[in-house]
Design an enzyme around this catalytic site. Structure first.
Site, mmCIF file in Angstrom:
data_model
loop_
_atom_site.group_PDB
_atom_site.id
_atom_site.type_symbol
_atom_site.label_atom_id
_atom_site.label_comp_id
_atom_site.label_asym_id
_atom_site.label_seq_id
_atom_site.Cartn_x
_atom_site.Cartn_y
_atom_site.Cartn_z
ATOM 1 N N GLY A 158 0.814 -1.212 0.000
ATOM 2 C CA GLY A 158 0.000 0.000 0.000
ATOM 3 C C GLY A 158 0.844 1.258 0.000
ATOM 4 N N GLU A 203 2.619 -8.186 -1.827
ATOM 5 C CA GLU A 203 1.376 -8.792 -1.372
ATOM 6 C C GLU A 203 1.293 -10.294 -1.636
ATOM 7 O OE1 GLU A 203 1.710 -5.910 -2.730
ATOM 8 O OE2 GLU A 203 0.374 -4.439 -1.806
HETATM 9 N N1 T1G Z 1 2.225 -3.930 9.051
HETATM 10 C C1 T1G Z 1 2.400 -3.945 10.390
HETATM 11 N N2 T1G Z 1 3.584 -4.120 11.011
HETATM 12 C C2 T1G Z 1 4.656 -4.300 10.218
HETATM 13 C C3 T1G Z 1 4.572 -4.298 8.798
HETATM 14 C C4 T1G Z 1 3.286 -4.104 8.219
HETATM 15 N N3 T1G Z 1 3.113 -4.069 6.899
HETATM 16 N N4 T1G Z 1 5.821 -4.512 8.312
HETATM 17 C C5 T1G Z 1 6.646 -4.629 9.363
HETATM 18 N N5 T1G Z 1 5.957 -4.507 10.510
HETATM 19 C C6 T1G Z 1 6.501 -4.539 11.864
HETATM 20 C C7 T1G Z 1 7.175 -5.875 12.178
HETATM 21 O O1 T1G Z 1 6.197 -6.806 12.636
HETATM 22 C C8 T1G Z 1 8.137 -5.455 13.264
HETATM 23 O O2 T1G Z 1 7.358 -5.263 14.430
HETATM 24 C C9 T1G Z 1 8.587 -4.064 12.827
HETATM 25 O O3 T1G Z 1 7.565 -3.575 11.943
HETATM 26 C C10 T1G Z 1 9.905 -4.074 12.112
HETATM 27 O O4 T1G Z 1 9.786 -5.028 11.043
HETATM 28 C C11 T1G Z 1 -3.451 -2.816 0.226
HETATM 29 C C12 T1G Z 1 -2.848 -4.939 1.542
HETATM 30 C C13 T1G Z 1 9.284 -2.970 5.937
HETATM 31 C C14 T1G Z 1 11.185 -4.201 4.880
HETATM 32 O O5 T1G Z 1 4.478 -6.863 3.246
HETATM 33 O O6 T1G Z 1 8.956 -6.285 4.523
HETATM 34 O O7 T1G Z 1 0.038 -3.292 1.705
HETATM 35 O O8 T1G Z 1 8.487 -6.940 15.919
HETATM 36 O O9 T1G Z 1 11.742 -6.449 11.724
HETATM 37 O O10 T1G Z 1 13.862 -5.747 8.979
HETATM 38 O O11 T1G Z 1 -2.008 -3.575 -1.393
HETATM 39 O O12 T1G Z 1 9.158 -5.203 7.816
HETATM 40 O O13 T1G Z 1 9.255 -4.526 15.884
HETATM 41 O O14 T1G Z 1 6.987 -5.136 16.854
HETATM 42 O O15 T1G Z 1 10.752 -6.596 9.401
HETATM 43 O O16 T1G Z 1 13.686 -3.178 9.010
HETATM 44 C C15 T1G Z 1 2.631 -5.093 2.301
HETATM 45 C C16 T1G Z 1 6.288 -6.184 5.222
HETATM 46 C C17 T1G Z 1 1.475 -5.269 3.224
HETATM 47 C C18 T1G Z 1 5.892 -5.192 4.173
HETATM 48 C C19 T1G Z 1 11.255 -3.534 7.298
HETATM 49 N N6 T1G Z 1 3.810 -4.752 3.037
HETATM 50 N N7 T1G Z 1 7.383 -5.674 6.013
HETATM 51 O O17 T1G Z 1 12.129 -4.588 7.602
HETATM 52 O O18 T1G Z 1 12.016 -4.524 10.137
HETATM 53 S S1 T1G Z 1 0.055 -5.764 2.309
HETATM 54 C C20 T1G Z 1 4.669 -5.692 3.453
HETATM 55 C C21 T1G Z 1 8.663 -5.815 5.592
HETATM 56 C C22 T1G Z 1 -0.496 -4.346 1.559
HETATM 57 C C23 T1G Z 1 -2.056 -3.274 -0.018
HETATM 58 C C24 T1G Z 1 -1.717 -4.528 0.719
HETATM 59 C C25 T1G Z 1 9.722 -5.335 6.544
HETATM 60 C C26 T1G Z 1 10.352 -3.997 6.152
HETATM 61 P P1 T1G Z 1 8.063 -5.480 15.874
HETATM 62 P P2 T1G Z 1 11.094 -5.781 10.578
HETATM 63 P P3 T1G Z 1 13.021 -4.511 8.954
#
Ligand code: T1G
Length: 643
Positions: A101, A124
């Protein structure tokens, strides 16, 4: 600082998002951005808007923790549309990772300016869904169909320079992103604006493109639903008007959001983020890790040395004698040669990796290392001799680790000076590729030593999982049960090949029998024989019968299957049928679903025992072990989740 703030640089407004840890698009953030668009549309004197984020990254996507709940307004696709129709052009200023997003919001902006270290992506499908806010509809309008298919169906982010080449971002800058984005906005205002993303045309791909992509995706992402649905959504975007394509995408997104595969992939997503920072070590400071040594330059030792070098740690590689040292260095070079061939590393990077390796046979070189990982022959006497030397030569606070996969770490550490700094670090081969790291403390291991094991896991980009001491820790213990269940199913009248096919259909790359033929039946056979020699009552297995008949797998031309010379494809074997005939009761063969249910059920049953015995900290750790160490299909969530 509130979640969305607005300040001004002359006639350019700057909207700053601040929603730690990764600026995920929670309902509050969506509302904040919506309100900012409303306010700035009517603010006199503002000609453009820069959207920038505080903290480590641009918006990293929808808030995954909201996924289980009913979507709340403002819905993300509406917010992206709201930004796109703002009366003044918005410019996304991207650092860190603009994902999901987050990148969809950036595509609603009229321009995208990215820091050279930034990346953009639509991950996604790795969560079992498709983009739900125009990712499959705007991306092809921005960058063309091929770029959209690559970005959306793989879920792999691309670095800013590549993204600029693809047309995903308009400018790549270095230095002060805010200042650069404001300057970019001012320049952009001097000439006619490009059309809004949704108003841009999409060039149809050449005939046969969609069919070719479908075949490629079905092969690459075998069994996964989301990548093919994402392809269908991109295709629809090339065939119908924008609004219709958006409706199709949204319906697909909502349909997949509640799917089993999405639930499983979210489970793994959060389990992977919980594993490297276990709660019980939250306030334990790890010891410093500046230099490391590996004892043993065989397959495992060289792999571990490569993993340490990949993380930038200087490595001292110790072997028995000069010849073994040369072999160890050759093994390490071989690993890197493969990486160069696959385009993962350049020759220059390999030279830099190798320049950080000191190899020799003199333990005195280890006098000042912070960490030593032993990876010598899996025999207790050999290992003890190594630790006896390490105990004498290394600093008393140096962390000493064994890479044993089957021996009891307590037996290896017996008599070691300062056993509090000793720990088991079970790597999986190839150690520089496989993400799983089983961390096995002994009762004497100090908390800071355990915390250092996890810190090493994070430094190496591994998935570290703490395991208690039992035969095979978590992974190999479940593997033993898995194989025993496969043999039991064969004994009860189901064909060997049927079991393998069932597990491949379930999502494994290989079934249990063909995997043993590849790895060699003799490894587990020797474990069993060792246990028998130590007086343990170990039942004869079907594998024993085959090994005793000289059938050790592909390396002997046959194991569970026959293999024609130069042909690795398994052929059902009459010789095996004859060898095992006396042990098979002709019964009703199970069908695929029943086989995989039995096999996964056995893994989960062993997992529950492992939990009850305190060998694993939590069920999701067991799922991580199976997904990252034993090929359990990620989109099934692991045996504990699946069962
Ligand atoms: N939502 C909520 N929390 C998230 C999050 C997210 N998307 N991504 C990471 N966190 C939390 C994670 O649980 C951890 O929490 C902290 O942030 C640090 O994460 C409509 C529906 C961004 C590259 O799939 O790839 O958008 O343990 O250890 O190594 O089309 O996090 O500290 O409490 O991984 O620096 C699409 C997933 C969603 C991104 C950072 N987005 N995240 O990496 O830190 S679907 C993703 C990552 C969507 C739309 C659709 C990685 C990062 P805590 P981390 P990092």
């Amino acid at each position: 600082m509130s979640i969305v703030t607005i300040d001004r640089d002359g006639d350019i407004a700057v909207v700053t998002v601040n929603n730690p840890p990764v600026n995920a698009l929670s309902q509050a953030l969506r509302q904040g951005l919506w309100d900012a668009a409303e306010a700035l549309d009517v603010e006199q004197g503002i000609r453009a808007v820069v959207l920038i984020c505080a903290g480590r990254t641009f918006i990293a996507g929808a808030d995954v923790s909201e996924f289980g709940k009913p979507p709340m307004e403002p819905h993300l696709p509406d917010l992206v549309g709201r930004i796109e129709t703002a009366t003044k052009p918005w410019i996304a200023a991207i650092h860190g990772s603009a994902l999901g997003g987050g990148f969809e919001v950036a595509m609603g902006c009229r321009f995208r300016v990215a820091l050279d270290s930034a990346s953009v992506g639509l991950p996604e499908v790795t969560l079992g869904i498709v983009p739900g806010a125009s990712g499959t509809v705007r991306t092809p309008r921005l960058a063309g169909v091929e770029a959209a298919v690559e970005l959306v169906t793989t879920g792999r982010p691309v670095k800013a320079p590549r993204a600029a080449q693809m047309g995903l971002v308009d400018a790549v800058v270095s230095g002060d992103l805010r200042a650069e984005a404001i300057a970019f906005a001012r320049t952009a205002l001097e000439k006619p604006l490009p059309p809004a993303t949704s108003a841009r045309p999409i060039a149809a791909p050449e005939p046969g493109f969609w069919e070719a992509q479908e075949t490629a995706i079905a092969r690459r992402a075998k069994g996964e639903v989301a990548p093919l649905r994402a392809l269908a959504s991109i295709r629809r975007a090339t065939e119908v008007p924008f609004a219709e394509a958006m409706a199709f995408e949204r319906a697909t997104f909502l349909d997949l959001r509640g799917s089993d595969q999405a639930a499983a992939l979210r489970h793994i997503f959060f389990a992977e983020r919980a594993a490297p920072r276990p709660g019980h070590l939250a306030d334990v400071a790890p010891l410093p890790l500046r230099t490391a040594a590996v004892i043993g330059g065989g397959t495992m030792g060289a792999g571990i040395a490569a993993a340490l070098r990949d993380a930038g740690l200087p490595v001292t590689l110790i072997e028995r004698d000069a010849e073994a040292v040369e072999r160890g260095l050759a093994n390490l070079r071989g690993i890197y040669a493969g990486a160069v061939k696959r385009g993962k590393l350049t020759e220059a990077q390999v030279e830099a990796r190798m320049s950080g390796v000191t190899a020799g046979s003199d333990y005195s070189a280890l006098a000042d290392v912070d960490l030593v990982i032993e990876a010598v022959f899996e025999e207790i006497g050999v290992k003890r001799a190594v630790f006896e030397q390490l105990g004498r030569v290394c600093r008393p606070d140096a962390v000493l680790a064994t890479n044993t996969s089957y021996l009891d770490p307590r037996a290896i550490a017996e008599g070691l000076r300062n056993p509090a700094r000793f720990i088991g670090l079970h790597f999986f081969s190839p150690a520089n590729v496989m993400k799983l790291l089983e961390i096995v403390p002994t009762p004497d291991t100090a908390p800071e030593t355990l915390a250092t094991g996890f810190a090493l896991g994070r430094m190496l980009g591994k998935i570290p999982v703490q395991a208690g001491i039992c035969e095979g820790f978590i992974g190999n213990r479940i593997l033993k049960r898995y194989r025993a269940e496969a043999e039991a199913i064969v004994r009860q009248g189901t064909a060997i090949a049927a079991v393998d096919k069932a597990m491949r259909d379930y999502g494994f790359a290989m079934g249990p029998f063909e995997a043993q033929d590849l790895g060699g039946l003799d490894i587990a056979y020797l474990q069993r024989e060792g246990a028998r020699a130590a007086g343990q009552a170990v039942h004869e297995t079907l594998g024993d019968i085959l090994v005793r008949a000289g059938r050790k797998g592909q390396k002997t031309g046959g194991g569970w299957y026959d293999y024609l010379p130069g042909d690795r494809s398994p052929k059902p074997s009459d010789a095996v049928a004859a060898l095992l005939a006396a042990h098979i009761q002709p019964g009703a063969a199970l069908d695929s679903a029943a086989i995989s249910a039995r096999m996964v059920g056995a893994m989960a049953d062993e997992g529950r025992k492992i939990l009850d015995e305190g060998i694993a900290q939590r069920a999701s750790d067991i799922d991580l072990v199976e997904v990252h160490g034993y090929g359990f299909p990620r989109w099934r969530g692991g045996p504990m989740f699946a069962a």
